[in-house]
Design a protein around this motif. Structure first.
Motif, mmCIF file in Angstrom:
data_model
loop_
_atom_site.group_PDB
_atom_site.id
_atom_site.type_symbol
_atom_site.label_atom_id
_atom_site.label_comp_id
_atom_site.label_asym_id
_atom_site.label_seq_id
_atom_site.Cartn_x
_atom_site.Cartn_y
_atom_site.Cartn_z
ATOM 1 N N VAL A 1 47.700 37.223 42.980
ATOM 2 C CA VAL A 1 46.758 36.359 43.766
ATOM 3 C C VAL A 1 45.801 36.221 42.147
ATOM 4 C CG1 VAL A 1 44.323 36.818 43.934
ATOM 5 C CG2 VAL A 1 46.361 37.447 45.264
ATOM 6 N N GLN A 2 46.373 37.117 40.762
ATOM 7 C CA GLN A 2 45.923 36.705 39.916
ATOM 8 C C GLN A 2 46.119 35.146 38.951
ATOM 9 O OE1 GLN A 2 46.034 40.189 37.444
ATOM 10 N NE2 GLN A 2 43.967 41.094 37.905
ATOM 11 N N ALA A 3 47.580 35.349 39.365
ATOM 12 C CA ALA A 3 48.148 34.600 38.400
ATOM 13 C C ALA A 3 48.348 33.442 39.639
ATOM 14 C CB ALA A 3 49.958 34.298 39.034
ATOM 15 N N GLN A 4 47.778 33.037 40.356
ATOM 16 C CA GLN A 4 47.584 31.937 41.168
ATOM 17 C C GLN A 4 45.908 31.137 41.232
ATOM 18 O OE1 GLN A 4 47.831 33.171 45.256
ATOM 19 N NE2 GLN A 4 49.993 32.772 46.217
ATOM 20 N N ARG A 5 45.432 31.733 40.469
ATOM 21 C CA ARG A 5 43.843 31.753 40.421
ATOM 22 C C ARG A 5 43.521 31.166 38.814
ATOM 23 N NH1 ARG A 5 40.095 33.878 36.910
ATOM 24 N NH2 ARG A 5 37.413 32.974 37.734
ATOM 25 N N ALA A 6 44.513 32.217 38.145
ATOM 26 C CA ALA A 6 44.628 31.127 36.789
ATOM 27 C C ALA A 6 45.006 29.713 36.292
ATOM 28 C CB ALA A 6 45.640 32.093 35.599
#
Length: 223
Positions: free
Chosen positions: A4-9
């Motif tokens: 999720v963090q990678a997608q947000r970034a």
């Protein structure tokens, strides 16, 4: 959570990339107006410089993780943009290569605009046709404070009644730079010294944070 963090970034970088592209479109429109109305060249080039500074910030944020912007990168790309716009050949000198100066995201665009205005002002009011008139830009550390110094051989010294704090003797650019200063962690001053005018932008926490750069890590500005 990592996914999720990678997608947000990725999403945040894509948004910054699209904003940069839209701003480049505005810059192109302004350039077209210069060709159509050359009498407005000075005013439009000033606006182009401001919009380009904002676009450069979004361009950096589109290439970096966690929107971490180093002041060195910001300074490099703005100097390059001003040099392209004015043919001034500005090359910043970095006196603190071992330290990473991280700009608080909320202050990145105001700082970009302030630096742009200081550079534009230095180029505009520099003494013509002299090698010593080249605009000099230096990033240094003094007693834990980060200092961006913009200096030029001025055609004329600062007026005797000049006052940055009171807004006396300021043009539009310096007025904008003064008004954009963060309320905490930033100070701006101008003074005439030995035929030159020095503008000093002093930054500290919370506007910037200092981090030691690993010994084997060389700084490079993203293309």
């Amino acid at each position: 959570l990592k996914e999720v963090q990678a997608q947000r970034a990725t999403l945040v970088r894509e948004i910054h990339h699209r904003i940069k592209n839209h701003l480049q479109g505005i810059i192109n429109l302004l350039r077209n107006h210069i060709r159509e109305k050359p009498e407005l060249t000075d005013a439009l080039e000033s606006a182009i410089g401001q919009v380009e500074s904002i676009a450069l910030v979004h361009g950096l944020q589109s290439q970096l993780n966690h929107s971490r912007i180093e002041l060195v990168a910001l300074l490099e790309v703005i100097c390059k943009a001003i040099s392209h716009l004015t043919s001034a050949g500005i090359q910043p000198v970095i006196d603190c290569p071992a330290m990473a100066v991280i700009v608080r995201p909320a202050d990145a665009i105001p700082l970009a605009l302030i630096i742009n205005e200081l550079l534009q002002n230095a180029v505009k009011h520099g003494a013509p046709a002299e090698a010593s008139a080249a605009v000099q830009v230096r990033l240094m550390l003094e007693k834990g404070q980060v200092i961006v110094q913009v200096s030029n051989a001025a055609a004329l010294p600062l007026p005797a009644h000049f006052s940055l704090q009171q807004g006396v003797g300021l043009g539009t650019g310096l007025t904008l730079a003064r008004d954009l200063l963060p309320h905490q962690g930033a100070e701006l001053s101008l003074m005439s010294v030995a035929g030159r005018v020095d503008a000093r932008l002093v930054l500290e926490c919370p506007v910037v944070e200092l981090e030691a750069r690993p010994a084997d890590q060389e700084f490079s500005v993203p293309n």
